[in-house]
Design a protein around this motif. Structure first.
Motif, mmCIF file in Angstrom:
data_model
loop_
_atom_site.group_PDB
_atom_site.id
_atom_site.type_symbol
_atom_site.label_atom_id
_atom_site.label_comp_id
_atom_site.label_asym_id
_atom_site.label_seq_id
_atom_site.Cartn_x
_atom_site.Cartn_y
_atom_site.Cartn_z
ATOM 1 N N LYS A 24 36.607 20.490 8.427
ATOM 2 C CA LYS A 24 35.512 21.101 9.192
ATOM 3 C C LYS A 24 36.055 21.943 10.339
ATOM 4 O O LYS A 24 35.554 23.042 10.608
ATOM 5 C CB LYS A 24 34.567 20.019 9.734
ATOM 6 C CG LYS A 24 33.582 19.536 8.719
ATOM 7 C CD LYS A 24 32.632 18.467 9.226
ATOM 8 C CE LYS A 24 32.183 18.611 10.631
ATOM 9 N NZ LYS A 24 31.263 17.577 11.095
ATOM 10 N N SER A 25 37.082 21.456 11.007
ATOM 11 C CA SER A 25 37.700 22.189 12.102
ATOM 12 C C SER A 25 38.349 23.481 11.597
ATOM 13 O O SER A 25 38.211 24.542 12.217
ATOM 14 C CB SER A 25 38.743 21.304 12.790
ATOM 15 O OG SER A 25 39.413 21.999 13.788
ATOM 16 N N ARG A 27 37.515 25.093 8.887
ATOM 17 C CA ARG A 27 36.418 25.984 8.491
ATOM 18 C C ARG A 27 35.854 26.724 9.702
ATOM 19 O O ARG A 27 35.645 27.936 9.678
ATOM 20 C CB ARG A 27 35.313 25.192 7.805
ATOM 21 C CG ARG A 27 34.117 26.035 7.425
ATOM 22 C CD ARG A 27 32.988 25.141 6.889
ATOM 23 N NE ARG A 27 31.842 25.918 6.561
ATOM 24 C CZ ARG A 27 30.889 26.263 7.423
ATOM 25 N NH1 ARG A 27 30.957 25.864 8.682
ATOM 26 N NH2 ARG A 27 29.866 26.981 7.041
ATOM 27 N N LYS A 28 35.623 25.993 10.780
ATOM 28 C CA LYS A 28 35.080 26.598 11.998
ATOM 29 C C LYS A 28 36.025 27.672 12.534
ATOM 30 O O LYS A 28 35.593 28.760 12.915
ATOM 31 C CB LYS A 28 34.860 25.513 13.059
ATOM 32 C CG LYS A 28 34.285 26.049 14.338
ATOM 33 C CD LYS A 28 34.080 24.947 15.350
ATOM 34 C CE LYS A 28 33.564 25.552 16.636
ATOM 35 N NZ LYS A 28 33.725 24.715 17.779
ATOM 36 N N GLU A 32 35.176 31.689 12.892
ATOM 37 C CA GLU A 32 35.256 32.351 14.197
ATOM 38 C C GLU A 32 36.282 33.482 14.201
ATOM 39 O O GLU A 32 36.035 34.546 14.765
ATOM 40 C CB GLU A 32 35.614 31.339 15.278
ATOM 41 C CG GLU A 32 34.511 30.359 15.570
ATOM 42 C CD GLU A 32 34.946 29.244 16.496
ATOM 43 O OE1 GLU A 32 36.139 29.155 16.842
ATOM 44 O OE2 GLU A 32 34.075 28.430 16.857
#
Length: 47
Positions: A24-25, A27-28, A32
């Protein structure tokens, strides 16, 4: 963001919670930095 050590790809039926959070990190960060849309469907892999 920390540098990845020993990068590899693993195919797994289920993810551990820390793996889920790491993905998830990542992906974020990708969204960004590169303004991309990713469909990872991770929720069903979390056991």
């Amino acid at each position: 963001m920390d540098r990845i050590k020993n990068p590899s790809i693993k195919l797994k039926r289920h993810l551990e919670y820390q793996e889920y959070e790491d993905i998830k990190s990542l992906r974020k960060y990708c969204v960004e930095q590169d303004n991309v849309a990713l469909e990872l469907e991770l929720d069903y892999k979390l056991s």
